[in-house]
Design a protein around this motif. Structure first.
Motif, PDB file in Angstrom:
ATOM      1  N   TRP A  65       1.693  14.378   0.544  1.00 52.42           N
ATOM      2  CA  TRP A  65       2.558  13.770  -0.456  1.00 52.42           C
ATOM      3  C   TRP A  65       1.785  12.971  -1.513  1.00 52.42           C
ATOM      4  CZ3 TRP A  65       2.213   8.392  -0.349  1.00 52.42           C
ATOM      5  CH2 TRP A  65       1.713   7.822   0.828  1.00 52.42           C
ATOM      6  N   ARG A  66       0.572  12.538  -1.192  1.00 52.37           N
ATOM      7  CA  ARG A  66      -0.161  11.662  -2.122  1.00 52.37           C
ATOM      8  C   ARG A  66      -0.543  12.355  -3.437  1.00 52.37           C
ATOM      9  NH1 ARG A  66      -1.704   8.665   3.149  1.00 52.37           N
ATOM     10  NH2 ARG A  66      -1.520  10.809   3.893  1.00 52.37           N
ATOM     11  N   PRO A  67      -1.000  13.619  -3.434  1.00 49.82           N
ATOM     12  CA  PRO A  67      -1.209  14.291  -4.727  1.00 49.82           C
ATOM     13  C   PRO A  67       0.085  14.424  -5.535  1.00 49.82           C
ATOM     14  CG  PRO A  67      -2.386  15.448  -2.991  1.00 49.82           C
ATOM     15  CD  PRO A  67      -1.511  14.432  -2.316  1.00 49.82           C
ATOM     16  N   GLN A 115       7.708   9.158  -0.231  1.00 52.36           N
ATOM     17  CA  GLN A 115       7.556   8.984   1.219  1.00 52.36           C
ATOM     18  C   GLN A 115       8.863   9.290   1.947  1.00 52.36           C
ATOM     19  OE1 GLN A 115       4.994   6.710   3.340  1.00 52.36           O
ATOM     20  NE2 GLN A 115       4.116   5.508   1.669  1.00 52.36           N
ATOM     21  N   TRP A 116       9.997   8.948   1.325  1.00 54.59           N
ATOM     22  CA  TRP A 116      11.294   9.280   1.929  1.00 54.59           C
ATOM     23  C   TRP A 116      11.411  10.792   2.099  1.00 54.59           C
ATOM     24  CZ3 TRP A 116      15.610  12.173   0.786  1.00 54.59           C
ATOM     25  CH2 TRP A 116      16.796  11.860   1.449  1.00 54.59           C
ATOM     26  N   ASP A 163      13.313   6.474   6.072  1.00 51.56           N
ATOM     27  CA  ASP A 163      14.332   7.496   6.258  1.00 51.56           C
ATOM     28  C   ASP A 163      14.718   7.546   7.724  1.00 51.56           C
ATOM     29  OD1 ASP A 163      16.027   9.619   6.118  1.00 51.56           O
ATOM     30  OD2 ASP A 163      14.567  11.051   5.360  1.00 51.56           O
ATOM     31  N   THR A 164      16.015   7.438   7.993  1.00 50.98           N
ATOM     32  CA  THR A 164      16.465   7.520   9.383  1.00 50.98           C
ATOM     33  C   THR A 164      16.466   8.950   9.899  1.00 50.98           C
ATOM     34  OG1 THR A 164      18.753   7.601   8.576  1.00 50.98           O
ATOM     35  CG2 THR A 164      17.885   5.446   9.194  1.00 50.98           C
ATOM     36  N   ARG A 165      16.265   9.929   8.986  1.00 55.95           N
ATOM     37  CA  ARG A 165      16.165  11.338   9.393  1.00 55.95           C
ATOM     38  C   ARG A 165      14.884  11.923   8.781  1.00 55.95           C
ATOM     39  NH1 ARG A 165      21.240  14.065   7.101  1.00 55.95           N
ATOM     40  NH2 ARG A 165      20.241  15.902   8.003  1.00 55.95           N
ATOM     41  N   ALA A 192       0.823  -1.216   0.000  1.00 56.31           N
ATOM     42  CA  ALA A 192       0.000   0.000   0.000  1.00 56.31           C
ATOM     43  C   ALA A 192       0.854   1.262   0.000  1.00 56.31           C
ATOM     44  CB  ALA A 192      -0.919   0.005   1.218  1.00 56.31           C
ATOM     45  N   ILE A 193       2.086   1.164  -0.453  1.00 58.35           N
ATOM     46  CA  ILE A 193       3.052   2.260  -0.335  1.00 58.35           C
ATOM     47  C   ILE A 193       2.625   3.530  -1.079  1.00 58.35           C
ATOM     48  CG2 ILE A 193       4.432   1.537  -2.331  1.00 58.35           C
ATOM     49  CD1 ILE A 193       6.935   2.233  -0.616  1.00 58.35           C
ATOM     50  N   SER A 194       1.741   3.421  -2.064  1.00 55.62           N
ATOM     51  CA  SER A 194       1.302   4.609  -2.812  1.00 55.62           C
ATOM     52  C   SER A 194       0.235   5.407  -2.098  1.00 55.62           C
ATOM     53  CB  SER A 194       0.763   4.197  -4.194  1.00 55.62           C
ATOM     54  OG  SER A 194       1.780   3.681  -4.996  1.00 55.62           O
ATOM     55  N   THR A 195      -0.432   4.793  -1.130  1.00 61.01           N
ATOM     56  CA  THR A 195      -1.594   5.450  -0.517  1.00 61.01           C
ATOM     57  C   THR A 195      -1.534   5.547   0.997  1.00 61.01           C
ATOM     58  OG1 THR A 195      -2.765   3.325  -0.517  1.00 61.01           O
ATOM     59  CG2 THR A 195      -3.134   4.793  -2.392  1.00 61.01           C
ATOM     60  N   ARG A 196      -0.720   4.731   1.644  1.00 67.94           N
ATOM     61  CA  ARG A 196      -0.632   4.737   3.106  1.00 67.94           C
ATOM     62  C   ARG A 196       0.785   5.032   3.549  1.00 67.94           C
ATOM     63  NH1 ARG A 196      -2.308  -0.957   4.769  1.00 67.94           N
ATOM     64  NH2 ARG A 196      -1.247  -0.256   6.647  1.00 67.94           N
TER      65      ARG A 196
END
Length: 444
Positions: free
Chosen positions: A342-344, A366-367, A374-376, A275-279
């Motif tokens: 970020w989703r739009p 998402q990063w 991302d660790t930061r 679900a990486i594109s939406t959640r």
């Protein structure tokens, strides 16, 4: 096995294609098949055009080998089973993939194959290292941080490249089908799709790979490989590309292969989190985003008033591609400076990018937004400092923002600091209201 079907999906090539090679080695007659799914064709005119070009090139190559590309339109599972039954195929082969769409297609195909007593087998080929092939110790099923993943990835045993079939024999009497009319696409300067174009591009660029470590972030130099669309559609084999780069050796090759590892990293993340594109991958990072349709539209149109961001967004429209450093800066401006969801941004990039895919487009967004791997997660990119570092003379900005063509040197990155009479003659907007305060640009 007498007859088998190879369902092409995102492996549009004949060289180092495990599904095609294994099928040709084990079947007397082979049906190379592609099914146009109308639902996918509507997602991006740019990718639809690139796909059409890649399929036309694939058809030419298959004809040279005595076969053809069989084309159908409709539901991929139903059409594949229909063709398989028509030729009395005993097996179907396809490349494994990680998106929700691909997983659902394979599950449905498995169910139908079992019903019709047809063997189904999936093969690698979309990545260098298969998603899930390297896993961390403990309870986690995937790596959440790139650096330890890269160590395992680099140390793992890669599969051997497979031989290209010399000749392919189609079953008699099968209608190959007509290719649909080629879509126009939206980007006038988009690259041409296909294995031939992809191999030519890589062969030419490989001679310059030694410069990659020094110049891949130089926005004006444009010294990246631009292979991402060809990797996204499988026009070139990621494994063959990685092997060829490794054979070159040196810091440039090492830096380039590391980027291929990043690509594989997001595939193994998506394999575990489809679900990486939406959640949000990191729920704690998915704060209350600001709703601002006006700011979003200015960003989409390359009219934010921040030159390096506008240059990136206009390159996206013109070429269906964007320099990686510009991708970071445009995404960071939308999410970290404007506070827009970020989703739009993911969807806008999906519309235009030739290389837009679920794993890498969404993973990188998402990063940057601080919701991903991302660790930061709270880092901020200062677009002016970034522009002065990676486009010091303003060449990249002037290339894509003609309103600023007359501004010399690095002054092009901050046109609001020019004298009033000069600024008024540029016909270029002031920075958006939400980040007009100069202090925003000076934050580390």
């Amino acid at each position: 096995m007498k007859t088998a079907v190879v369902l092409f999906t995102r492996d549009l090539r004949v060289r180092d294609n495990p599904a095609l090679a294994a099928t040709c080695a084990n079947a007397e007659r082979v049906v190379p098949l592609f099914v146009f799914d109308p639902k996918l064709q509507e997602l991006s005119a740019n990718r639809a055009k690139f796909l059409h070009e890649a399929l036309a090139d694939l058809r030419d190559t298959l004809r040279d080998k005595g076969a053809d590309l069989v084309v159908r339109r409709g539901d991929p599972v139903a059409e594949t089973i229909k063709v398989a039954r028509e030729v009395h195929a005993e097996g179907i082969a396809l490349a494994a993939d990680v998106s929700n769409y691909a997983r659902r297609r394979q599950r449905d195909l498995e169910r139908e194959c079992e019903k019709h007593r047809i063997a189904l087998r999936s093969f690698p080929g979309v990545t260098v290292v298969d998603p899930g092939a390297v896993q961390p110790g403990g309870s986690s099923d995937h790596y959440k941080v790139f650096t330890p993943y890269h160590r395992s990835w680099a140390a793992s045993k890669w599969r051997d490249e497979v031989a290209t079939p010399r000749r392919i024999t189609l079953p008699d009497g099968l209608a190959v089908g007509r290719m649909p009319a080629q879509p126009k696409g939206e980007s006038p300067d988009a690259a041409t799709g296909g294995e031939t174009a992809g191999r030519r591009r890589f062969s030419t660029w490989l001679d310059h790979i030694g410069q990659y470590d020094d110049l891949h972030d130089d926005m004006a130099a444009d010294r990246t490989s631009r292979l991402s669309p060809y990797l996204r559609f499988g026009c070139v084999s990621p494994l063959a590309v990685a092997n060829a780069a490794r054979d070159k050796g040196g810091a440039g090759a090492e830096a380039f292969v590391r980027q291929l590892a990043w690509r594989d990293f997001y595939y193994q993340v998506t394999n575990a989190f489809p679900a990486i594109s939406t959640r949000a991958y990191r729920k704690s990072g998915d704060h209350d985003w600001r709703s601002d349709d006006d700011a979003l539209q200015h960003w989409q149109n390359g009219l934010t008033g921040v030159p390096v961001v506008d240059a990136g967004m206009r390159q996206l429209r013109a070429e269906g591609w964007m320099h990686n450093r510009a991708r970071l800066l445009t995404a960071a401006l939308l999410t970290k400076h404007l506070g827009v969801d970020w989703r739009p941004g993911v969807q806008w990039f999906f519309r235009w990018l030739l290389d837009g895919d679920v794993a890498n487009n969404s993973g990188n967004w998402q990063w940057t937004a601080g919701t991903g791997n991302d660790t930061r997660p709270y880092r901020r990119f200062n677009p002016i400092r970034q522009a002065e570092r990676y486009d010091p003379d303003g060449v990249y900005v002037r290339r894509y923002v003609p309103e600023l063509a007359s501004v010399e040197g690095k002054a092009v990155h901050q046109p609001w600091r020019l004298p009033d009479d000069v600024r008024r003659g540029l016909d270029y907007p002031a920075p958006l209201e939400s980040h007009r305060d100069e202090a925003v640009w000076l934050r580390p």
